[in-house]
Design an enzyme around this catalytic site. Structure first.
Site, PDB file in Angstrom:
ATOM      1  N   ALA A  31      53.662   1.877  86.477  1.00  0.00           N
ATOM      2  CA  ALA A  31      53.821   0.596  85.790  1.00  0.00           C
ATOM      3  C   ALA A  31      55.278   0.158  85.701  1.00  0.00           C
ATOM      4  O   ALA A  31      55.570  -1.035  85.682  1.00  0.00           O
ATOM      5  CB  ALA A  31      53.204   0.675  84.394  1.00  0.00           C
ATOM      6  N   PHE A  42      52.419   0.432  79.944  1.00  0.00           N
ATOM      7  CA  PHE A  42      51.368   0.785  78.996  1.00  0.00           C
ATOM      8  C   PHE A  42      51.859   1.637  77.831  1.00  0.00           C
ATOM      9  O   PHE A  42      51.512   1.388  76.680  1.00  0.00           O
ATOM     10  CB  PHE A  42      50.235   1.529  79.716  1.00  0.00           C
ATOM     11  CG  PHE A  42      49.488   0.648  80.678  1.00  0.00           C
ATOM     12  CD1 PHE A  42      48.461  -0.159  80.248  1.00  0.00           C
ATOM     13  CD2 PHE A  42      49.839   0.617  82.020  1.00  0.00           C
ATOM     14  CE1 PHE A  42      47.781  -0.997  81.127  1.00  0.00           C
ATOM     15  CE2 PHE A  42      49.172  -0.208  82.909  1.00  0.00           C
ATOM     16  CZ  PHE A  42      48.139  -1.007  82.459  1.00  0.00           C
ATOM     17  N   ARG A  43      52.699   2.642  78.112  1.00  0.00           N
ATOM     18  CA  ARG A  43      52.959   3.644  77.086  1.00  0.00           C
ATOM     19  C   ARG A  43      54.361   3.626  76.510  1.00  0.00           C
ATOM     20  O   ARG A  43      54.685   4.443  75.655  1.00  0.00           O
ATOM     21  CB  ARG A  43      52.651   5.042  77.648  1.00  0.00           C
ATOM     22  CG  ARG A  43      51.162   5.235  77.904  1.00  0.00           C
ATOM     23  CD  ARG A  43      50.840   6.573  78.541  1.00  0.00           C
ATOM     24  NE  ARG A  43      49.407   6.759  78.631  1.00  0.00           N
ATOM     25  CZ  ARG A  43      48.642   6.269  79.601  1.00  0.00           C
ATOM     26  NH1 ARG A  43      49.196   5.548  80.556  1.00  0.00           N
ATOM     27  NH2 ARG A  43      47.336   6.468  79.614  1.00  0.00           N
ATOM     28  N   GLN A 112      49.940   2.925  91.175  1.00  0.00           N
ATOM     29  CA  GLN A 112      48.996   2.959  90.068  1.00  0.00           C
ATOM     30  C   GLN A 112      48.742   1.563  89.523  1.00  0.00           C
ATOM     31  O   GLN A 112      47.893   1.386  88.648  1.00  0.00           O
ATOM     32  CB  GLN A 112      49.551   3.846  88.945  1.00  0.00           C
ATOM     33  CG  GLN A 112      49.688   5.311  89.317  1.00  0.00           C
ATOM     34  CD  GLN A 112      50.361   6.114  88.224  1.00  0.00           C
ATOM     35  OE1 GLN A 112      51.543   5.936  87.942  1.00  0.00           O
ATOM     36  NE2 GLN A 112      49.617   7.004  87.597  1.00  0.00           N
ATOM     37  N   ILE A 114      47.815  -2.567  89.372  1.00  0.00           N
ATOM     38  CA  ILE A 114      46.685  -3.394  89.812  1.00  0.00           C
ATOM     39  C   ILE A 114      47.105  -4.841  90.064  1.00  0.00           C
ATOM     40  O   ILE A 114      46.257  -5.718  90.205  1.00  0.00           O
ATOM     41  CB  ILE A 114      45.550  -3.351  88.769  1.00  0.00           C
ATOM     42  CG1 ILE A 114      46.026  -3.864  87.403  1.00  0.00           C
ATOM     43  CG2 ILE A 114      44.980  -1.939  88.639  1.00  0.00           C
ATOM     44  CD1 ILE A 114      44.914  -3.966  86.344  1.00  0.00           C
ATOM     45  N   ASP A 115      48.414  -5.095  90.117  1.00  0.00           N
ATOM     46  CA  ASP A 115      48.910  -6.477  90.147  1.00  0.00           C
ATOM     47  C   ASP A 115      49.059  -7.072  91.542  1.00  0.00           C
ATOM     48  O   ASP A 115      49.280  -8.275  91.680  1.00  0.00           O
ATOM     49  CB  ASP A 115      50.251  -6.567  89.409  1.00  0.00           C
ATOM     50  CG  ASP A 115      51.263  -5.517  89.869  1.00  0.00           C
ATOM     51  OD1 ASP A 115      51.438  -5.348  91.093  1.00  0.00           O
ATOM     52  OD2 ASP A 115      51.873  -4.861  89.003  1.00  0.00           O
ATOM     53  N   HIS A 130      44.223   2.485  91.405  1.00  0.00           N
ATOM     54  CA  HIS A 130      43.415   1.940  90.310  1.00  0.00           C
ATOM     55  C   HIS A 130      42.816   0.576  90.629  1.00  0.00           C
ATOM     56  O   HIS A 130      42.353  -0.124  89.738  1.00  0.00           O
ATOM     57  CB  HIS A 130      44.258   1.874  89.030  1.00  0.00           C
ATOM     58  CG  HIS A 130      44.701   3.228  88.556  1.00  0.00           C
ATOM     59  ND1 HIS A 130      45.826   3.417  87.776  1.00  0.00           N
ATOM     60  CD2 HIS A 130      44.168   4.453  88.760  1.00  0.00           C
ATOM     61  CE1 HIS A 130      45.963   4.709  87.517  1.00  0.00           C
ATOM     62  NE2 HIS A 130      44.974   5.350  88.112  1.00  0.00           N
ATOM     63  N   CYS A 138      30.631  -9.085  92.278  1.00  0.00           N
ATOM     64  CA  CYS A 138      29.413  -9.403  91.545  1.00  0.00           C
ATOM     65  C   CYS A 138      28.569  -8.142  91.432  1.00  0.00           C
ATOM     66  O   CYS A 138      28.276  -7.490  92.446  1.00  0.00           O
ATOM     67  CB  CYS A 138      28.625 -10.500  92.257  1.00  0.00           C
ATOM     68  SG  CYS A 138      27.024 -10.834  91.484  1.00  0.00           S
ATOM     69  N   THR A 201      56.998   5.937  86.647  1.00  0.00           N
ATOM     70  CA  THR A 201      55.832   6.616  86.099  1.00  0.00           C
ATOM     71  C   THR A 201      56.265   7.861  85.345  1.00  0.00           C
ATOM     72  O   THR A 201      57.192   8.556  85.768  1.00  0.00           O
ATOM     73  CB  THR A 201      54.821   7.000  87.203  1.00  0.00           C
ATOM     74  OG1 THR A 201      53.766   7.793  86.629  1.00  0.00           O
ATOM     75  CG2 THR A 201      55.476   7.780  88.322  1.00  0.00           C
TER      76      THR A 201
END
Length: 253
Positions: A31, A42-43, A112, A114-115, A130, A138, A201
């Protein structure tokens, strides 16, 4: 054992030397590689998981598969608010990695995130552990849609334009397993690299920790603002911003 602290210029010189001396480089990023694009991690103390939220559940619960199945409207409310950043642009770190790939020195990016910012910068060989917010499936008819379908949905829950089924982002939620083929591709690249650059990370969760160990036969460089459990095993550790450091090192090549 990397025992010294490098100034930014020293770190840039050292990283440039590592890059120039190796030709099968693999970059493994978390991230922290996207924070320079305005996407929170995130952390950290300012991260998504650390901040006090206005939501009724902890973020880890709200991005889990059981919660998605139970309350898709609340899931998508949180997901849209915290995990989708359509305004974000690739930063200098993403751009440098794309250029290194074009030069034939970088064989793969393992992320890692997702962007989708590595692809937006021009990288072709990107292994997304990820998944990605840019793919949405769908659950009924299995048709796939771009992020625009989610963003343009008139309802909080995006539905399939073809059959009316609920869409699910192609991201790995808590409670879901990683794609076996994606993991195999990542392992293959790490096992065949001669320089593993780990950046942004904490290496505190799997499979990140495993990749750090798998790359032990190659030269290993860690770029992270804070310490990681694998610092002592790395050939060099640079506690600087990954994007700015990659840019500075690239200019020295």
């Amino acid at each position: 054992m990397p025992s010294r602290t490098y100034s930014f210029d020293e770190a840039a010189d050292k990283l440039a030397q590592y890059i120039s001396e190796h030709s099968r480089i693999v970059f493994f990023g978390g991230a922290g590689t996207s924070t320079e694009s305005g996407i929170p991690d995130f952390r950290s103390q300012d991260g998504v998981f650390a901040k006090q939220q206005v939501y009724p559940h902890a973020p880890e619960i709200m991005v889990s598969r059981p919660f998605y199945d139970r309350d898709p409207e609340m899931f998508y409310t949180f997901y849209r608010d915290k995990l989708i950043h359509p305004e974000a642009k690739p930063n200098v770190g993403h751009q440098v990695l794309a250029q290194l790939e074009q030069q034939g020195k970088l064989q793969a990016v393992i992320t890692q995130n997702i962007d989708g910012l590595h692809q937006a910068a021009g990288s072709k060989e990107v292994i997304e552990l990820h998944g990605s917010v840019h793919r949405n499936d769908c659950l009924s008819c299995k048709k796939r849609y771009p992020l625009a379908t989610v963003l343009e949905s008139v309802s909080v829950i995006p539905y399939c334009p073809a059959c009316g089924g609920v869409l699910k982002p192609d991201v790995v939620l808590y409670g879901e397993t990683l794609n076996e083929q994606v993991i195999a591709d990542a392992v293959r690249n790490v096992e065949h690299t001669d320089l593993l650059i780990i950046a942004g990370t904490s290496l505190s969760v799997q499979p990140a920790a495993s990749f750090a160990q798998m790359g032990s036969q190659a030269a290993t460089v860690i770029i992270n603002r804070t310490s990681t459990p694998f610092d002592n095993a790395a050939d060099a550790v640079f506690n600087h911003s990954s994007g700015l450091l990659l840019e500075a090192a690239f200019k020295r090549l």
